[in-house]
Design a protein around this motif. Structure first.
Motif, PDB file in Angstrom:
ATOM      1  N   GLU A 228      32.764  42.657  47.870  1.00  0.00           N
ATOM      2  CA  GLU A 228      33.994  43.040  46.667  1.00  0.00           C
ATOM      3  C   GLU A 228      34.318  41.064  46.447  1.00  0.00           C
ATOM      4  OE1 GLU A 228      38.442  44.598  45.538  1.00  0.00           O
ATOM      5  OE2 GLU A 228      37.489  45.794  47.639  1.00  0.00           O
ATOM      6  N   VAL A 229      34.736  40.730  47.208  1.00  0.00           N
ATOM      7  CA  VAL A 229      34.624  39.062  47.261  1.00  0.00           C
ATOM      8  C   VAL A 229      34.033  38.493  47.975  1.00  0.00           C
ATOM      9  CG1 VAL A 229      36.386  37.942  48.146  1.00  0.00           C
ATOM     10  CG2 VAL A 229      37.413  39.696  48.226  1.00  0.00           C
ATOM     11  N   THR A 230      33.071  38.198  46.831  1.00  0.00           N
ATOM     12  CA  THR A 230      32.081  37.756  46.833  1.00  0.00           C
ATOM     13  C   THR A 230      31.878  36.094  47.585  1.00  0.00           C
ATOM     14  OG1 THR A 230      32.195  36.375  45.107  1.00  0.00           O
ATOM     15  CG2 THR A 230      30.826  38.256  45.346  1.00  0.00           C
ATOM     16  N   PRO A 231      30.909  35.257  47.804  1.00  0.00           N
ATOM     17  CA  PRO A 231      31.421  33.293  48.793  1.00  0.00           C
ATOM     18  C   PRO A 231      31.880  32.750  47.490  1.00  0.00           C
ATOM     19  CG  PRO A 231      29.475  34.743  49.180  1.00  0.00           C
ATOM     20  CD  PRO A 231      30.250  35.642  48.433  1.00  0.00           C
ATOM     21  N   LEU A 232      31.826  33.210  46.054  1.00  0.00           N
ATOM     22  CA  LEU A 232      32.076  32.331  45.436  1.00  0.00           C
ATOM     23  C   LEU A 232      34.035  32.372  45.196  1.00  0.00           C
ATOM     24  CD1 LEU A 232      32.287  30.578  42.773  1.00  0.00           C
ATOM     25  CD2 LEU A 232      31.744  32.442  41.103  1.00  0.00           C
ATOM     26  N   LEU A 233      34.312  33.818  44.972  1.00  0.00           N
ATOM     27  CA  LEU A 233      35.443  34.683  45.410  1.00  0.00           C
ATOM     28  C   LEU A 233      36.354  33.982  46.260  1.00  0.00           C
ATOM     29  CD1 LEU A 233      35.892  38.370  43.801  1.00  0.00           C
ATOM     30  CD2 LEU A 233      35.875  35.946  42.529  1.00  0.00           C
ATOM     31  N   HIS A 234      35.886  33.405  47.554  1.00  0.00           N
ATOM     32  CA  HIS A 234      36.308  33.094  48.745  1.00  0.00           C
ATOM     33  C   HIS A 234      36.813  32.468  48.591  1.00  0.00           C
ATOM     34  CE1 HIS A 234      36.381  35.798  51.807  1.00  0.00           C
ATOM     35  NE2 HIS A 234      35.159  36.877  51.524  1.00  0.00           N
ATOM     36  N   ALA A 235      36.066  31.700  48.382  1.00  0.00           N
ATOM     37  CA  ALA A 235      35.857  29.622  47.815  1.00  0.00           C
ATOM     38  C   ALA A 235      36.503  30.071  46.465  1.00  0.00           C
ATOM     39  CB  ALA A 235      34.543  29.284  47.294  1.00  0.00           C
ATOM     40  N   ALA A 236      37.432  30.651  45.283  1.00  0.00           N
ATOM     41  CA  ALA A 236      38.094  30.131  44.563  1.00  0.00           C
ATOM     42  C   ALA A 236      39.579  30.387  45.256  1.00  0.00           C
ATOM     43  CB  ALA A 236      37.236  31.053  43.504  1.00  0.00           C
ATOM     44  N   ARG A 237      39.396  31.243  45.572  1.00  0.00           N
ATOM     45  CA  ARG A 237      41.205  31.827  46.632  1.00  0.00           C
ATOM     46  C   ARG A 237      41.349  30.591  47.693  1.00  0.00           C
ATOM     47  NH1 ARG A 237      39.954  38.082  47.450  1.00  0.00           N
ATOM     48  NH2 ARG A 237      40.052  38.450  45.362  1.00  0.00           N
ATOM     49  N   ALA A 238      40.443  29.922  48.203  1.00  0.00           N
ATOM     50  CA  ALA A 238      40.731  29.275  49.200  1.00  0.00           C
ATOM     51  C   ALA A 238      40.998  27.479  48.299  1.00  0.00           C
ATOM     52  CB  ALA A 238      39.499  28.604  49.945  1.00  0.00           C
ATOM     53  N   MET A 239      40.516  27.386  46.979  1.00  0.00           N
ATOM     54  CA  MET A 239      41.343  26.564  45.975  1.00  0.00           C
ATOM     55  C   MET A 239      42.755  26.361  45.162  1.00  0.00           C
ATOM     56  SD  MET A 239      39.550  23.624  46.237  1.00  0.00           S
ATOM     57  CE  MET A 239      37.731  22.556  46.851  1.00  0.00           C
ATOM     58  N   GLY A 240      43.648  28.244  45.531  1.00  0.00           N
ATOM     59  CA  GLY A 240      44.213  28.566  45.152  1.00  0.00           C
ATOM     60  C   GLY A 240      43.649  28.605  43.437  1.00  0.00           C
ATOM     61  N   CYS A 241      42.616  29.745  43.318  1.00  0.00           N
ATOM     62  CA  CYS A 241      42.651  29.847  42.296  1.00  0.00           C
ATOM     63  C   CYS A 241      42.867  31.191  42.117  1.00  0.00           C
ATOM     64  CB  CYS A 241      41.236  29.536  41.527  1.00  0.00           C
ATOM     65  SG  CYS A 241      40.326  28.378  41.862  1.00  0.00           S
ATOM     66  N   GLY A 242      43.273  31.718  40.241  1.00  0.00           N
ATOM     67  CA  GLY A 242      43.061  33.885  40.659  1.00  0.00           C
ATOM     68  C   GLY A 242      41.799  33.847  40.133  1.00  0.00           C
ATOM     69  N   THR A 243      42.003  35.030  40.626  1.00  0.00           N
ATOM     70  CA  THR A 243      40.599  35.563  40.695  1.00  0.00           C
ATOM     71  C   THR A 243      40.358  37.487  40.043  1.00  0.00           C
ATOM     72  OG1 THR A 243      40.521  36.553  43.313  1.00  0.00           O
ATOM     73  CG2 THR A 243      39.656  34.599  42.924  1.00  0.00           C
ATOM     74  N   GLN A 244      39.606  37.649  39.816  1.00  0.00           N
ATOM     75  CA  GLN A 244      39.095  38.903  39.541  1.00  0.00           C
ATOM     76  C   GLN A 244      37.775  39.462  40.238  1.00  0.00           C
ATOM     77  OE1 GLN A 244      38.942  41.372  34.912  1.00  0.00           O
ATOM     78  NE2 GLN A 244      37.162  40.387  35.343  1.00  0.00           N
ATOM     79  N   THR A 245      37.782  40.033  40.680  1.00  0.00           N
ATOM     80  CA  THR A 245      36.697  41.137  41.112  1.00  0.00           C
ATOM     81  C   THR A 245      35.852  42.181  40.578  1.00  0.00           C
ATOM     82  OG1 THR A 245      37.641  43.583  42.295  1.00  0.00           O
ATOM     83  CG2 THR A 245      37.992  40.892  43.742  1.00  0.00           C
ATOM     84  N   GLY A 246      34.287  41.798  41.163  1.00  0.00           N
ATOM     85  CA  GLY A 246      33.609  42.961  40.192  1.00  0.00           C
ATOM     86  C   GLY A 246      34.056  44.657  40.268  1.00  0.00           C
ATOM     87  N   ILE A 247      35.324  44.559  41.435  1.00  0.00           N
ATOM     88  CA  ILE A 247      35.606  45.968  41.594  1.00  0.00           C
ATOM     89  C   ILE A 247      37.175  45.798  40.538  1.00  0.00           C
ATOM     90  CG2 ILE A 247      37.534  47.744  42.583  1.00  0.00           C
ATOM     91  CD1 ILE A 247      34.158  47.639  43.630  1.00  0.00           C
ATOM     92  N   GLY A 248      37.963  45.052  40.203  1.00  0.00           N
ATOM     93  CA  GLY A 248      38.597  45.217  38.580  1.00  0.00           C
ATOM     94  C   GLY A 248      38.260  45.127  37.397  1.00  0.00           C
ATOM     95  N   MET A 249      36.768  44.055  37.710  1.00  0.00           N
ATOM     96  CA  MET A 249      36.229  45.260  35.733  1.00  0.00           C
ATOM     97  C   MET A 249      35.529  46.154  35.827  1.00  0.00           C
ATOM     98  SD  MET A 249      32.844  43.301  35.199  1.00  0.00           S
ATOM     99  CE  MET A 249      31.428  44.123  33.845  1.00  0.00           C
ATOM    100  N   PHE A 250      35.216  46.961  37.208  1.00  0.00           N
ATOM    101  CA  PHE A 250      34.713  47.647  37.281  1.00  0.00           C
ATOM    102  C   PHE A 250      36.248  49.183  36.382  1.00  0.00           C
ATOM    103  CE2 PHE A 250      33.943  52.292  39.026  1.00  0.00           C
ATOM    104  CZ  PHE A 250      33.560  53.072  38.386  1.00  0.00           C
TER     105      PHE A 250
END
Length: 264
Positions: A228-250
């Motif tokens: 659910e939390v991919t390496p890209l999303l881990h990196a984005a969250r560490a940078m303070g980015c907002g995120t949407q997971t694939g679960i959220g899309m589904f």
């Protein structure tokens, strides 16, 4: 609570390669049950070389009402449709098919609407944003169309298959005011970052974008549901980015998929 299976249960299948990561079977089966329908969705692993043979065989299953299509079969399933929605016809790909009265298949492509719906659920409006997307495959084409229709100011597309990327850019030209161009793996200068590739599903996959170029204020969206939390999303969250997971899309697309399968 899932329906109690019997010989009267109506069958739907989801096909993909790989298939173990999909979240749809449980979620859609529960949605069927919540609507009082005796129906289930079950996963089927099928290699690309066998898609045509499988689709021909499924046509003869009298208790099969629908097919959900995941990576990498969305283009391959399209020719098996007797009819499609306008957006699926424009994209030449489908991610969902339902049985017609004459026994053929009617197809749609809901990935783009689901992705944009997930953004809305997360409180993010893509209108006027500078977007960068990796992936010009089945999901990527649908998301690109939906982002243009949602009013992004700019859409840059990055894909290792340059010819496929350029075909998508050409197809989208003239559909809206968005500036369309080729992108790269460098997210700097963009506000919405979208991974529409499988990169991140398997351990050791390379990141689809350079993580060191992410910045606070960016919003990063995924199509991958497992992890659910991919390496890209881990990196984005560490940078303070907002995120949407694939679960959220589904989750955003689940109701529209069941609506389509039930002909509603």
């Amino acid at each position: 609570m899932l329906a109690k299976l019997s010989g009267a249960t109506r069958l739907h299948v989801i096909i993909g390669d790989p298939i173990a990561q999909v979240q749809s079977p449980g979620g859609i089966s529960r949605e069927f049950a919540a609507r009082g329908r005796d129906a289930v969705l079950v996963p089927m692993q099928v290699a690309p070389a066998h898609v045509d043979a499988l689709m021909e065989g499924l046509r003869h299953a009298g208790n099969l009402d629908g097919i959900v299509v995941t990576v990498p079969h969305k283009f391959a399933a399209f020719p098996h449709c007797a009819s499609t929605t306008d957006r699926a016809g424009f994209l030449n790909s489908v991610n969902i098919l339902r049985r017609r009265a004459d026994g053929g298949w009617h197809g749609d492509m809901t990935d783009g609407a689901a992705f944009v719906g997930g953004l809305a659920a997360a409180g993010y409006d893509p209108r006027g944003r500078r977007a960068l997307m990796a992936g010009a495959g089945g999901a990527g084409t649908a998301i690109a169309l939906a982002l243009v229709e949602a009013g992004v100011a700019e859409l840059a597309i990055h894909d290792a298959d340059v010819a496929r990327r350029d075909r998508l850019l050409a197809r989208l030209a003239g559909l809206g005011p968005a500036v369309l161009r080729a992108g790269s793996d460098d997210p700097a200068g963009h506000e919405l970052i979208v991974n529409a590739t499988p990169a991140g599903m398997a351990p050791g996959d390379p990141l689809p974008f350079r993580a060191d170029r992410l910045a606070p204020g960016m919003f990063v969206g995924e199509v991958i549901t497992s992890p659910e939390v991919t390496p890209l999303l881990h990196a984005a969250r560490a940078m303070g980015c907002g995120t949407q997971t694939g679960i959220g899309m589904f989750a955003a697309g689940r109701a529209m998929m069941v609506d389509f399968l039930l002909g509603q």
